[in-house]
Design an enzyme around this catalytic site. Structure first.
Site, PDB file in Angstrom:
ATOM      1  N   ARG A  63       0.830  -1.214   0.000  1.00 49.47           N
ATOM      2  CA  ARG A  63       0.000   0.000   0.000  1.00 49.47           C
ATOM      3  C   ARG A  63       0.860   1.258   0.000  1.00 49.47           C
ATOM      4  NH1 ARG A  63      -2.666   1.531   4.452  1.00 49.47           N
ATOM      5  NH2 ARG A  63      -3.130  -0.621   5.032  1.00 49.47           N
ATOM      6  N   TYR A 116     -14.416  16.516 -16.437  1.00 47.76           N
ATOM      7  CA  TYR A 116     -14.849  15.128 -16.603  1.00 47.76           C
ATOM      8  C   TYR A 116     -15.985  14.841 -15.598  1.00 47.76           C
ATOM      9  CZ  TYR A 116     -14.647  10.099 -15.870  1.00 47.76           C
ATOM     10  OH  TYR A 116     -14.967   8.793 -15.702  1.00 47.76           O
ATOM     11  N   ASP A 188      -5.197  18.306 -14.955  1.00 41.89           N
ATOM     12  CA  ASP A 188      -5.514  16.954 -15.413  1.00 41.89           C
ATOM     13  C   ASP A 188      -5.016  16.851 -16.851  1.00 41.89           C
ATOM     14  OD1 ASP A 188      -6.734  14.695 -16.583  1.00 41.89           O
ATOM     15  OD2 ASP A 188      -8.451  14.793 -15.212  1.00 41.89           O
ATOM     16  N   LYS A 213      -6.357   5.666 -19.701  1.00 43.86           N
ATOM     17  CA  LYS A 213      -6.533   6.159 -21.068  1.00 43.86           C
ATOM     18  C   LYS A 213      -5.223   5.973 -21.855  1.00 43.86           C
ATOM     19  CE  LYS A 213     -10.429   7.242 -19.099  1.00 43.86           C
ATOM     20  NZ  LYS A 213     -10.794   8.552 -18.590  1.00 43.86           N
TER      21      LYS A 213
HETATM   22  C1  LIG Z   1     -11.408   9.050 -17.345  1.00 44.24           C
HETATM   23  C2  LIG Z   1     -10.989  10.356 -16.771  1.00 44.24           C
HETATM   24  C3  LIG Z   1     -10.817  10.530 -15.392  1.00 44.24           C
HETATM   25  C4  LIG Z   1     -11.101   9.426 -14.389  1.00 44.24           C
HETATM   26  O1  LIG Z   1     -10.226   8.379 -14.539  1.00 44.24           O
HETATM   27  P1  LIG Z   1     -10.575   6.829 -14.148  1.00 44.24           P
HETATM   28  O2  LIG Z   1      -9.320   6.137 -14.472  1.00 44.24           O
HETATM   29  O3  LIG Z   1     -11.742   6.436 -15.002  1.00 44.24           O
HETATM   30  O4  LIG Z   1     -10.926   6.823 -12.710  1.00 44.24           O
HETATM   31  C5  LIG Z   1     -10.367  11.752 -14.940  1.00 44.24           C
HETATM   32  N1  LIG Z   1     -10.129  12.774 -15.793  1.00 44.24           N
HETATM   33  C6  LIG Z   1     -10.293  12.638 -17.126  1.00 44.24           C
HETATM   34  C7  LIG Z   1     -10.022  13.817 -18.009  1.00 44.24           C
HETATM   35  C8  LIG Z   1     -10.743  11.443 -17.653  1.00 44.24           C
HETATM   36  O5  LIG Z   1     -10.929  11.333 -18.980  1.00 44.24           O
END
Ligand SMILES: *Cc1c(COP(=O)(O)O)cnc(C)c1O
Length: 399
Positions: A63, A116, A188, A213
């Site tokens: 962890r 998001y 982000d 992603k």
């Molecule tokens: C998908 C996404 C998230 C969240 O990520 P997860 O891996 O699905 O928890 C946050 N910010 C953006 C811009 C995203 O496309």
């Protein structure tokens, strides 16, 4: 090149393949080993105590650290130009672990209109229950931040490009204003990836990613990343991640992301090239009302895109003629392009934000935050462009 150091500097693909790993320390294994272990043994009680006290290097329990996760963290920190990084079980886990480490009742987060969907609900339906103020303003104009920021503002938080409508935010301008007022900036960087934009080099304090992603890139895992200064990463690891969220990544997923990173630059080149062609086709098509893509001459923030992004990215938003109904008809006729949320995969994906990823907003909120009911989002995949265009065109042609 020395694989342990970022000096002399080397290209981003080279670092994504080699940084931080010395095969000679692992029996010559070309590929870093996968450490599937929850706990680590101590040679003595005293040694364990010293590792716990931070007086001796060593792993304790997965962890708080694991060698496979650690390699992923160092490699991504290197790609982002950050001192350190922390891998998490998901993008939402990363955002939560970061913010829960620092937020206190009475603090304010200033953020853009568009976020998001689940970040929007974490902020507006989660944090606000704990005495935190979330202020949404249009950050595409830095003057709006200048006017809104105050001593209560702890963080300025935004996505660039924003999911789903492709709004861009000027990172350096946000940093100047935020730092002037004693606030810190979180970007982000999921859409751009460090191949296209490196927010920390532009002064941002933190980068977060959904590594689900492009970083993973193959649609087979969920993961998140936080990058920033080492002192802050230490705090996030020992408070937000260890105690408040427990959002720890599996070493197995770290290994898959390390594998994905090897082709990150190559994949981004193809994602961008395919997205540019898709955007141009849509832009010229009579069945399409508006296209939002930073590589189009008609894109309202084209100059910012050119200065802040190495290429316009793999994501496109558009509105079909006939609003949501027209868009849905078109989407239902697709045969190669897959109807699915998520993005950054090898497969071209299409989805309807108002009904899917951004259904966490109420209809009134979507209206106020610039997410129209007819908006459609495409994640350009890695297929041959002629096949993608053929499918999109046949779906649009039937009217
Ligand atoms: C998908 C996404 C998230 C969240 O990520 P997860 O891996 O699905 O928890 C946050 N910010 C953006 C811009 C995203 O496309």
């Amino acid at each position: 090149m020395s694989r342990q150091s970022n000096n002399p500097p080397s290209g981003i693909a080279t670092r994504a393949i080699h940084f931080g790993y010395d095969p000679q320390k692992e029996h010559g294994a070309l590929v870093p080993p996968l450490h599937l272990t929850s706990t680590f043994t101590f040679e003595s009680v005293e040694a364990g105590g010293e590792i716990f006290a931070g007086e001796r290097e060593g792993f304790i329990y997965s962890r708080t650290g694991n060698p496979t996760n650690d390699l992923l963290e160092r490699r991504i920190a290197n790609l982002e130009g950050a001192e350190g990084a922390i891998a998490n079980a998901s993008g939402m886990g990363a955002i939560s672990s970061l913010l829960w480490t620092f937020l206190e009742p009475g603090d304010e987060i200033i953020t853009d209109l568009t976020l998001y969907g689940c970040t929007f609900s974490l902020f507006n339906h989660g944090f606000t229950r704990f005495g935190i103020t979330v202020t949404h303003i249009d950050l595409t104009d830095p003057a709006n931040l200048e006017a809104a920021i105050s001593s209560k503002t702890k963080f300025v938080y935004f996505e660039t490009p924003a999911n789903p409508n492709m709004r861009l935010v000027d990172i350096a301008a946000m940093v100047r204003i935020a730092h002037g007022a004693g606030a810190r900036v979180i970007v982000d960087n999921t859409y751009a990836t460090p191949v296209l934009t490196r927010p920390i080099e532009r002064g941002a304090d933190f980068v977060v990613h959904s590594a689900t992603k492009y970083l993973g890139g193959h649609g087979d895992l969920l993961a998140g990343i936080i990058a920033g200064r080492m002192e802050d990463m230490d705090a996030v690891r020992s408070v937000g991640l260890k105690d408040m969220t427990g959002s720890v990544i599996s070493p197995f997923n770290s290994m898959l992301i390390l594998r994905g990173l090897k082709t990150l630059e190559l994949r981004m080149e193809r994602h961008c090239a395919n997205a540019q062609k898709i955007a141009e086709m849509l832009d010229a098509h009579p069945g399409v009302e508006t296209v939002y893509y930073p590589g189009l001459a008609t894109f309202s923030q084209k100059e910012l895109a050119q200065c802040q992004m190495a290429a316009p990215g793999g994501m496109i938003a558009f509105e079909a003629r006939g609003g949501f109904a027209g868009g849905a008809r078109m989407m239902n006729r697709l045969q190669l392009v897959q109807r699915a949320v998520s993005l950054g995969d090898a497969e071209t994906l299409i989805q309807h934000p108002a009904g899917m990823t951004h259904a966490t907003y109420s209809p009134e909120e979507r209206e106020a935050h610039g997410i129209s009911d007819g908006l459609i989002r495409i994640s350009a995949g890695l297929e041959n462009i002629d096949d993608i265009l053929f499918d999109l065109e046949q779906a649009l042609a039937s009217g």
